[in-house]
Design a protein around this motif. Structure first.
Motif, mmCIF file in Angstrom:
data_model
loop_
_atom_site.group_PDB
_atom_site.id
_atom_site.type_symbol
_atom_site.label_atom_id
_atom_site.label_comp_id
_atom_site.label_asym_id
_atom_site.label_seq_id
_atom_site.Cartn_x
_atom_site.Cartn_y
_atom_site.Cartn_z
ATOM 1 N N PHE A 1 0.159 0.726 -10.447
ATOM 2 C CA PHE A 1 -0.508 1.506 -9.553
ATOM 3 C C PHE A 1 -1.901 1.276 -9.943
ATOM 4 O O PHE A 1 -2.446 1.534 -11.100
ATOM 5 N N HIS A 2 -2.625 1.020 -8.923
ATOM 6 C CA HIS A 2 -4.000 0.911 -9.125
ATOM 7 C C HIS A 2 -4.952 1.858 -8.686
ATOM 8 O O HIS A 2 -5.337 2.048 -7.522
ATOM 9 N N LEU A 3 -5.016 3.089 -9.339
ATOM 10 C CA LEU A 3 -5.655 4.122 -9.047
ATOM 11 C C LEU A 3 -7.049 4.127 -9.100
ATOM 12 O O LEU A 3 -7.592 3.341 -9.961
ATOM 13 N N PRO A 4 -7.857 4.306 -8.073
ATOM 14 C CA PRO A 4 -9.221 4.383 -8.276
ATOM 15 C C PRO A 4 -10.077 5.073 -9.506
ATOM 16 O O PRO A 4 -9.690 6.293 -9.773
ATOM 17 N N MET B 1 0.813 -1.284 -0.134
ATOM 18 C CA MET B 1 0.101 0.003 0.037
ATOM 19 C C MET B 1 0.955 1.170 0.137
ATOM 20 O O MET B 1 1.737 1.466 0.806
ATOM 21 N N MET B 2 0.559 2.114 -0.932
ATOM 22 C CA MET B 2 1.235 3.465 -0.738
ATOM 23 C C MET B 2 0.187 4.477 -0.892
ATOM 24 O O MET B 2 -0.778 4.373 -1.091
ATOM 25 N N SER B 3 0.587 5.802 -0.626
ATOM 26 C CA SER B 3 -0.020 6.830 -0.369
ATOM 27 C C SER B 3 0.291 7.634 -1.501
ATOM 28 O O SER B 3 1.390 8.064 -2.207
ATOM 29 N N PHE B 4 -0.761 7.975 -2.459
ATOM 30 C CA PHE B 4 -0.780 8.843 -3.551
ATOM 31 C C PHE B 4 -0.976 10.412 -2.982
ATOM 32 O O PHE B 4 -2.069 10.614 -2.699
ATOM 33 N N LEU B 5 0.246 10.884 -3.109
ATOM 34 C CA LEU B 5 0.112 12.289 -2.635
ATOM 35 C C LEU B 5 -0.401 13.415 -3.535
ATOM 36 O O LEU B 5 0.303 13.836 -4.431
ATOM 37 N N VAL B 6 -1.500 13.833 -3.561
ATOM 38 C CA VAL B 6 -2.293 14.701 -4.580
ATOM 39 C C VAL B 6 -1.872 16.080 -4.222
ATOM 40 O O VAL B 6 -1.325 16.833 -5.311
ATOM 41 N N SER B 7 -1.774 16.501 -3.118
ATOM 42 C CA SER B 7 -1.382 17.838 -2.543
ATOM 43 C C SER B 7 -0.910 17.654 -1.202
ATOM 44 O O SER B 7 -1.094 16.733 -0.770
#
Length: 149
Positions: free
Chosen positions: A41-44, A10-16
């Motif tokens: 990467f499995h982005l929603p 699990m990784m954190s996707f840092l949008v901002s």
């Protein structure tokens, strides 16, 4: 002999600075491509996106900032084993991910047991396969130039 190693982290996707969310990322290493690791990467709401880059880059990035161009990897705390930032860029678009170092180290340890670092060259006919691949790329490039001209 096992040909590949994979893991899901699990990784954190840092949008901002204010917004991030956790996503599953599949790490894959295949002995037939011994210098590379693949991160999917499995982005929603989007199709999975796979990035391929050097296994050594991932290993080095856990301990010190490294990479240039499209992939940059750096520890969040350079003085200790900490989380790792993985920055991916295509043109002007950038994505920043944060992963725990421990699962990355565990994955890399498993790849090292499959193909020890520094022993990649000893696998099969790597140079012959590379020559074949480069020949195909050059032939396609020349064909495209002829078709454009």
């Amino acid at each position: 002999m096992r040909e590949s190693v994979q893991a899901e982290v699990m990784m954190s996707f840092l949008v901002s600075e204010e917004l991030s969310f956790r996503i599953p990322v599949e790490l894959r290493y295949d002995a037939r491509d011994p210098y590379a690791v693949r991160l999917t990467f499995h982005l929603p709401g989007d199709a999975p996106v796979t990035w391929t880059f050097g296994r050594e880059l991932l290993l080095d990035g856990i301990n010190k900032p490294c990479g240039d161009g499209d992939v940059r990897i750096a520890p969040t705390e350079p003085e200790e084993l900490s989380d790792v930032h993985i920055r991916l860029q295509v043109g002007g678009d950038r994505a920043l991910f944060r992963a725990g170092a421990a699962p990355l180290v565990a994955f890399l340890d498993r790849t090292d047991r499959l193909v020890p670092l520094g022993q990649e060259r000893n696998l099969g006919d790597f140079e012959g396969n590379l020559d074949d691949a480069l020949g195909k790329i050059l032939a396609e490039s020349q064909q495209n130039e002829q078709n454009a001209g």
